[in-house]
Design a protein around this motif. Structure first.
Motif, mmCIF file in Angstrom:
data_model
loop_
_atom_site.group_PDB
_atom_site.id
_atom_site.type_symbol
_atom_site.label_atom_id
_atom_site.label_comp_id
_atom_site.label_asym_id
_atom_site.label_seq_id
_atom_site.Cartn_x
_atom_site.Cartn_y
_atom_site.Cartn_z
ATOM 1 N N ASN A 88 1.144 -6.730 0.869
ATOM 2 C CA ASN A 88 2.084 -7.499 1.684
ATOM 3 C C ASN A 88 1.976 -7.183 3.169
ATOM 4 N N CYS A 115 -7.872 -4.824 0.252
ATOM 5 C CA CYS A 115 -7.217 -5.850 1.083
ATOM 6 C C CYS A 115 -8.153 -6.330 2.188
ATOM 7 N N ILE A 227 5.681 -9.325 7.212
ATOM 8 C CA ILE A 227 5.261 -10.171 6.082
ATOM 9 C C ILE A 227 5.440 -11.650 6.439
ATOM 10 N N VAL A 234 -0.737 -13.679 1.024
ATOM 11 C CA VAL A 234 -0.864 -12.418 0.288
ATOM 12 C C VAL A 234 -1.850 -12.643 -0.854
ATOM 13 N N ASP A 240 3.474 -11.095 -4.234
ATOM 14 C CA ASP A 240 3.768 -11.698 -2.928
ATOM 15 C C ASP A 240 5.286 -11.692 -2.695
#
Ligand SMILES: *Cc1c(COP(=O)(O)O)cnc(C)c1O
Length: 381
Positions: A88, A115, A227, A234, A240
């Motif tokens: 996130n 990520c 976020i 995400v 998410d």
């Protein structure tokens, strides 16, 4: 054509023995919490369940010492809490300073890299706390880092790090902070708001002594803003927070996102009620007092704790395995002859240490005495 062999295999209900759980988790689940989990399942959008969700959020805010609105029990274990924190906050190309002094810091690095972000590592020896001076130097070297991440209570080594100082260093540099509090929550002091932690996640099976499989997590306003400001989606649909907020968020329409593990939520609610009744400070004091009793008893048996006194986790005691003693034999005798589970060493500490947990409901006099007498019997014969 042969179908599945239905004649030979005749399954029956599973009846586990009553074990005493003194490893790195899960911890003993009290009869009161087990009874709560056996109450009738209702729909996860039933108005009564929605009321329960609100109460769980309030109790989790107490446990984390936060007024963060986005404080929820994720429907997955602590590892998912870790993953939720990283997926996130991070977008491709971001940089994170990850402090590693055991197994779980290494998993943080994995998450960062998956990520598409880069991890600048601050390494400390397994068995030592994270060194704030090294973090300070890394922050100077990487002023462009978005996030600092560390493990408050390293379950692989039994070491506490100075979370308050580490959070302050990150905040002073304008970075967000992710804190792994899977083992620390309600076992040692943790003050999410006062310390300025942005994302803190935990697990229900350690010092909370709920059923395994849920990860309490909390996001600060700064984390929620980060976020909301994302330009990339995400990468995980399930984790998410933009979607989960529609399910758990205050005043949210409680639209369907996934089916909550209804009965496990009953269990964590009951465990949190027990925490509220005992009081957070009293829970922390109990963990400390019982650790001291165990340590005194181990010392009488000639066993040594592996961690420097100042950084020992009361809820997870790393014990040096004496010369000439076979790790696996001792643990299997404890399990088979005494129904007692203690943890093995992880990673580079395998075969060198035992990890004796005194987490949540497991942190009590009866368990300490049982563990000490079982160890005495097994080591003496
Ligand atoms: C246990 C643990 C986790 C993982 O939690 P699971 O519920 O096993 O997924 C993460 N971090 C730390 C520090 C832990 O002790």
């Amino acid at each position: 054509m042969r179908g599945p062999n239905l004649e030979v295999v005749m399954s029956s209900s599973f009846h586990p023995p009553v074990r005493t759980l003194m490893g790195p988790g899960p911890s003993d689940v009290s009869p009161r919490v087990l009874a709560a989990s056996a109450r009738p399942t209702i729909g996860h959008l039933d108005p009564l369940f929605v009321g329960l969700m609100d109460d769980v959020k309030r109790l989790l805010q107490y446990a984390f010492q936060t007024s963060n609105e986005l404080t929820i029990p994720l429907s997955a274990p602590g590892s998912a809490g870790m993953e939720a924190a990283f997926v996130n906050l991070l977008e491709c190309g971001d940089k994170v300073i990850v402090c590693q002094n055991g197994v779980f810091g290494g998993r943080m690095k994995e998450n960062v890299e998956r990520c598409g972000a880069t991890a600048a590592m601050v390494m400390d020896r397994w068995g030592d706390p994270v060194d704030p001076e090294k973090l300070e130097a890394a922050i100077k070297e990487h002023p462009d880092a978005k996030v600092v991440a560390f493990v408050h209570a390293e379950t692989s080594t039994g070491v506490r790090s100075d979370a308050e100082t580490l959070c302050r260093l990150a905040k002073d540099a304008g970075m967000l902070v992710i804190v792994d509090a899977v083992t620390s929550l309600v076992g040692i002091e943790l003050k999410a708001d006062e310390w300025g932690a942005d994302v803190v996640y935990s697990g229900t099976q350690k010092c909370l002594s709920g059923l395994p499989g849920i990860s309490p997590i909390t996001f600060s306003d700064a984390a929620v803003s980060a976020i909301s400001a994302r330009t990339q989606k995400v990468q995980s649909w399930f984790l998410d927070m933009n979607l989960i907020m529609g399910y758990w968020g205050e005043g949210a329409k409680r639209s369907y996102h996934h089916t909550a593990p209804v009965n496990a939520v009953y269990a964590i609610h009951e465990a949190l009620l027990m925490l509220e009744e005992e009081g957070l400070e009293a829970s922390i004091a109990r963990h400390k007092a019982n650790h001291l009793k165990l340590a005194a008893g181990l010392s009488k048996l000639g066993l040594e704790l592996a961690v420097d006194e100042a950084w020992r986790l009361p809820q997870l005691n790393a014990v040096r395995i004496p010369e000439g003693v076979d790790d696996a034999t001792v643990r299997s005798r404890l399990l088979n002859e005494f129904d007692l589970e203690v943890g093995a060493g992880l990673g580079e500490l395998a075969g060198k240490q035992w990890r004796i947990g005194l987490m949540g409901s497991s942190s009590n006099d009866v368990n300490i005495n049982r563990c000490l007498s079982a160890l005495e019997a097994v080591l003496g014969s």
